[in-house]
Write a protein that holds these residues in place. Sequence first.
Motif, short mmCIF file in Angstrom:
data_model
loop_
_atom_site.label_atom_id
_atom_site.label_comp_id
_atom_site.label_asym_id
_atom_site.label_seq_id
_atom_site.Cartn_x
_atom_site.Cartn_y
_atom_site.Cartn_z
N TRP A 162 0.89 -1.17 0.00
CA TRP A 162 0.01 0.06 0.07
C TRP A 162 1.02 1.19 0.06
O TRP A 162 2.03 1.18 0.44
CB TRP A 162 -0.74 0.03 1.22
CG TRP A 162 -1.71 -1.04 1.30
CD1 TRP A 162 -2.98 -1.02 0.87
CD2 TRP A 162 -1.54 -2.22 1.89
NE1 TRP A 162 -3.60 -2.37 1.13
CE2 TRP A 162 -2.85 -3.02 1.63
CE3 TRP A 162 -0.52 -3.07 2.44
CZ2 TRP A 162 -2.71 -4.53 2.16
CZ3 TRP A 162 -0.43 -4.28 2.78
CH2 TRP A 162 -1.76 -4.93 2.77
N PRO A 191 -2.57 -6.74 6.52
CA PRO A 191 -3.36 -7.73 6.00
C PRO A 191 -2.70 -8.48 4.77
O PRO A 191 -2.05 -8.10 4.28
CB PRO A 191 -4.51 -7.03 5.01
CG PRO A 191 -4.47 -5.73 5.75
CD PRO A 191 -3.09 -5.34 6.29
N ASP A 224 -4.13 -9.85 2.33
CA ASP A 224 -5.05 -9.70 1.16
C ASP A 224 -4.95 -8.12 0.70
O ASP A 224 -5.33 -7.32 1.63
CB ASP A 224 -6.46 -10.04 1.30
CG ASP A 224 -7.30 -9.93 0.17
OD1 ASP A 224 -6.94 -9.51 -1.04
OD2 ASP A 224 -8.70 -10.05 0.14
N GLU A 247 -6.79 -6.55 -1.19
CA GLU A 247 -7.88 -5.78 -1.22
C GLU A 247 -8.34 -5.12 0.08
O GLU A 247 -9.10 -4.20 0.29
CB GLU A 247 -9.03 -6.70 -1.65
CG GLU A 247 -8.87 -7.23 -3.07
CD GLU A 247 -8.99 -6.05 -4.12
OE1 GLU A 247 -9.72 -5.21 -4.03
OE2 GLU A 247 -7.82 -6.22 -4.99
N LEU A 248 -8.09 -5.72 1.30
CA LEU A 248 -8.21 -5.14 2.70
C LEU A 248 -7.05 -4.16 2.92
O LEU A 248 -5.90 -4.20 2.69
CB LEU A 248 -7.98 -6.39 3.74
CG LEU A 248 -9.00 -7.47 3.39
CD1 LEU A 248 -8.52 -8.44 4.51
CD2 LEU A 248 -10.44 -7.05 3.53
N SER A 276 -5.15 -0.87 8.85
CA SER A 276 -5.55 0.00 9.86
C SER A 276 -4.33 0.29 10.71
O SER A 276 -3.66 -0.54 11.22
CB SER A 276 -6.78 -0.11 10.59
OG SER A 276 -6.78 -1.23 11.23
#
Length: 98
Positions: A44, A81, A83, A85-86, A89
């Motif tokens: 990310w 995560p 994945d 897509e998640l 936080s």
Amino acid sequence: PDCSLLSSTYLPTTYIPPIQSFNMEYRHAFSDPRPALGYGKPTWNVDVFREGVPEPVFTLVVNEETLPPRMRKKKVVWRLPEDQELLPSFGAEDKKRL
């Protein structure tokens, strides 16, 4: 890596008010994480903002290498995560690590 996702249009989601003494953790705010494609593993991008500067001052690439799992008493208490897509936080402790 695909750099087309980098943009200065993301706004910070966490504002931390300025303080009198110099302390790095209170000088910056972070955008929400957004998926970064082309790395081959869950990754990310998170923009770093500084008060008074309208565009991001830096974009962090966040993955298992740059932000490894956080351990307490030999147990994993937080991790990214698995994945893509998640969205991860970040708690206060994880923001300090960023």
